[in-house]
Design an enzyme around this catalytic site. Structure first.
Site, PDB file in Angstrom:
ATOM      1  N   GLY A   3       0.784  -1.225   0.000  1.00 34.64           N
ATOM      2  CA  GLY A   3       0.000   0.000   0.000  1.00 34.64           C
ATOM      3  C   GLY A   3       0.811   1.268   0.000  1.00 34.64           C
ATOM      4  O   GLY A   3       0.388   2.267   0.543  1.00 34.64           O
ATOM      5  N   ALA A  56      -7.021   1.314  -3.908  1.00 33.79           N
ATOM      6  CA  ALA A  56      -6.070   2.033  -3.056  1.00 33.79           C
ATOM      7  C   ALA A  56      -4.633   1.668  -3.373  1.00 33.79           C
ATOM      8  O   ALA A  56      -3.733   2.517  -3.279  1.00 33.79           O
ATOM      9  CB  ALA A  56      -6.369   1.745  -1.583  1.00 33.79           C
ATOM     10  N   GLU A  57      -4.393   0.427  -3.747  1.00 31.83           N
ATOM     11  CA  GLU A  57      -3.024  -0.035  -3.970  1.00 31.83           C
ATOM     12  C   GLU A  57      -2.447   0.504  -5.282  1.00 31.83           C
ATOM     13  O   GLU A  57      -1.348   1.064  -5.293  1.00 31.83           O
ATOM     14  CB  GLU A  57      -2.977  -1.570  -3.992  1.00 31.83           C
ATOM     15  CG  GLU A  57      -3.236  -2.240  -2.655  1.00 31.83           C
ATOM     16  CD  GLU A  57      -2.067  -2.106  -1.703  1.00 31.83           C
ATOM     17  OE1 GLU A  57      -1.044  -1.494  -2.077  1.00 31.83           O
ATOM     18  OE2 GLU A  57      -2.169  -2.619  -0.577  1.00 31.83           O
ATOM     19  N   THR A  58      -3.165   0.314  -6.382  1.00 31.09           N
ATOM     20  CA  THR A  58      -2.577   0.607  -7.695  1.00 31.09           C
ATOM     21  C   THR A  58      -3.513   1.293  -8.675  1.00 31.09           C
ATOM     22  O   THR A  58      -3.092   1.605  -9.790  1.00 31.09           O
ATOM     23  CB  THR A  58      -2.098  -0.700  -8.362  1.00 31.09           C
ATOM     24  OG1 THR A  58      -3.232  -1.585  -8.513  1.00 31.09           O
ATOM     25  CG2 THR A  58      -1.020  -1.379  -7.538  1.00 31.09           C
ATOM     26  N   TYR A 142      -4.287   4.952   4.032  1.00 28.62           N
ATOM     27  CA  TYR A 142      -4.647   3.761   3.259  1.00 28.62           C
ATOM     28  C   TYR A 142      -6.010   3.233   3.691  1.00 28.62           C
ATOM     29  O   TYR A 142      -6.860   2.896   2.854  1.00 28.62           O
ATOM     30  CB  TYR A 142      -3.566   2.706   3.473  1.00 28.62           C
ATOM     31  CG  TYR A 142      -3.820   1.399   2.781  1.00 28.62           C
ATOM     32  CD1 TYR A 142      -3.554   1.240   1.419  1.00 28.62           C
ATOM     33  CD2 TYR A 142      -4.310   0.293   3.485  1.00 28.62           C
ATOM     34  CE1 TYR A 142      -3.777   0.038   0.786  1.00 28.62           C
ATOM     35  CE2 TYR A 142      -4.525  -0.909   2.853  1.00 28.62           C
ATOM     36  CZ  TYR A 142      -4.260  -1.036   1.506  1.00 28.62           C
ATOM     37  OH  TYR A 142      -4.476  -2.236   0.874  1.00 28.62           O
TER      38      TYR A 142
END
Length: 296
Positions: A3, A56-58, A142
Site C-alpha cells: 500500500g 487504493a493499492e494501484t 490507506y
C-alpha cells in the site's frame, strides 16, 4: 508492508483513485472483473472489498511496483506472494494470493474489515500490537482510501465518504470505536453516510456496515457470481439473505476432488467444516458445506 503506491499523492493533497465515482472505478476494474468474481467466490471475500483494495493499492495498474518491492495489482511483497501461493508475477497469481491474504486476515481478526485492511498495509504484527488504530500516517490514509472505495462500490453511491487525510481517518476511527461500545443495541440499524465538515464528524445514524458483527453479508460474494460448476454439483439452503451450498460426499471422493468439482477452494472447504488436520477423513454420504454467497 504494502500500500505504498499512493501515499505520496495523498500526502500532497492530490486526487487519489478512491475519489473517483463508482462508475469510473468499475470501468478501471472491468478488465479484471471475471478474475475478481472468481477469486471472490473461491475464497469467500466480497468482490467489492477486493476491488477497493486494488483501488487504493494501484488504481488497477498491473505493472505497478513500489519502492519497497511490492508488485502487481494488489501490491504484494515477494515473501507474502509466495506465502499465499503465487509462483509467478502474473495478474492471476497476484490477485489469487492477495485475496487469500485478505481472507486469512479477516479470519484472524474475526471478520473486522478495519483490522484486516490495516494489517494488509502495515502487517498483522503491527495490528496485533496496536489494534486497527495503527499509529502510522500511511496506514491511516490507506484505511481511508480502501473504505472510501468499498463503501462506494458496495452501496453504489457516488458520495465521498472520507476525506483523504490523517485527521479524518483518525477521527473516523475514534468515532466508530466509541459508537460501537456505546450503542450495541443499534448494530443492525441501516447505515447512513457520515459527513466530515471541518473537524467534526456528524452522522444521523451509527456507522455499522464495517463492524465485525454486521460485516458477514458484506464480506460474502454475491450469489449472481456463483459459478455453474458450484450450482450443478451442490444443493443449497437460504437463510437471512445468505445462500449456503452443500456437497454430498461420494465414494472415493477427496477434498482435492471436491474442490475441483465444486470450484470451492480446499482452504474454504476445510474452514467451513472445521477440518484443521492435514489428514482429513471424509465418508460417503457426508454433507459438507462448501460455499456461501449473499442474496442481497
Amino acid at each position: 508492508m504494502t500500500g505504498v503506491s499512493f501515499a505520496t499523492n495523498a500526502q500532497a493533497g492530490l486526487r487519489t483513485c478512491d475519489q473517483n465515482s463508482p462508475t469510473i472505478i468499475r470501468q478501471k476494474a472491468s478488465a479484471y472483473q471475471n478474475l475478481i468474481n472468481a477469486v471472490s467466490l473461491q475464497y469467500g471475500v466480497s468482490a467489492d472489498l477486493i476491488q477497493a483494495v486494488i483501488t487504493a493499492e494501484t488504481c488497477f495498474r498491473p505493472t505497478a511496483v513500489s519502492h519497497k518491492g511490492a508488485y502487481g495489482l494488489m501490491q504484494l511483497m515477494p515473501a507474502t506472494a509466495r506465502r499465499f501461493g503465487a509462483t509467478d508475477k502474473s495478474v492471476t497469481h497476484n490477485v489469487h494470493a492477495g485475496t487469500r491474504y485478505l481472507r486469512w486476515l479477516l479470519d484472524r481478526y474475526d471478520g473486522s474489515i478495519y483490522h484486516a485492511v490495516a494489517a494488509y498495509n502495515s502487517g498483522e504484527g503491527t495490528v496485533d500490537r496496536h489494534g486497527w488504530n495503527v499509529p502510522y500516517q500511511e496506514t491511516r490514509r490507506y484505511l481511508v482510501q480502501v473504505l472510501n472505495a468499498y463503501r462506494k462500490l458496495s452501496n453504489r453511491n457516488s458520495q465521498v465518504l472520507f476525506a483523504p487525510n490523517v485527521a479524518a481517518a483518525a477521527q473516523f476511527q475514534r468515532a466508530s470505536l466509541v459508537e460501537d461500545q456505546l450503542y450495541p443495541q443499534q448494530l443492525e440499524s441501516d447505515a447512513v453516510e457520515p459527513v466530515i465538515t471541518g473537524k467534526r464528524l456528524r452522522s444521523s445514524k451509527i456507522e455499522r456496515v464495517l463492524t465485525p458483527k454486521t460485516a458477514e453479508k458484506r464480506l460474502l460474494p454475491r450469489c449472481k457470481s456463483a459459478s455453474k460448476k458450484l450450482k450443478k454439483s451442490t444443493s443449497y439452503k437460504d437463510k437471512k439473505g445468505i445462500r449456503t451450498f452443500f456437497y454430498t460426499v461420494k465414494d472415493n471422493d477427496s477434498i482435492d476432488r471436491i474442490s475441483r468439482v465444486t470450484g470451492s477452494s480446499k482452504i474454504m472447504i476445510k474452514r467451513y467444516n472445521d477440518m484443521e488436520s492435514k489428514r482429513t477423513i471424509i465418508k460417503p454420504e457426508q454433507v459438507l458445506k462448501v460455499s456461501e454467497c449473499s442474496l442481497e
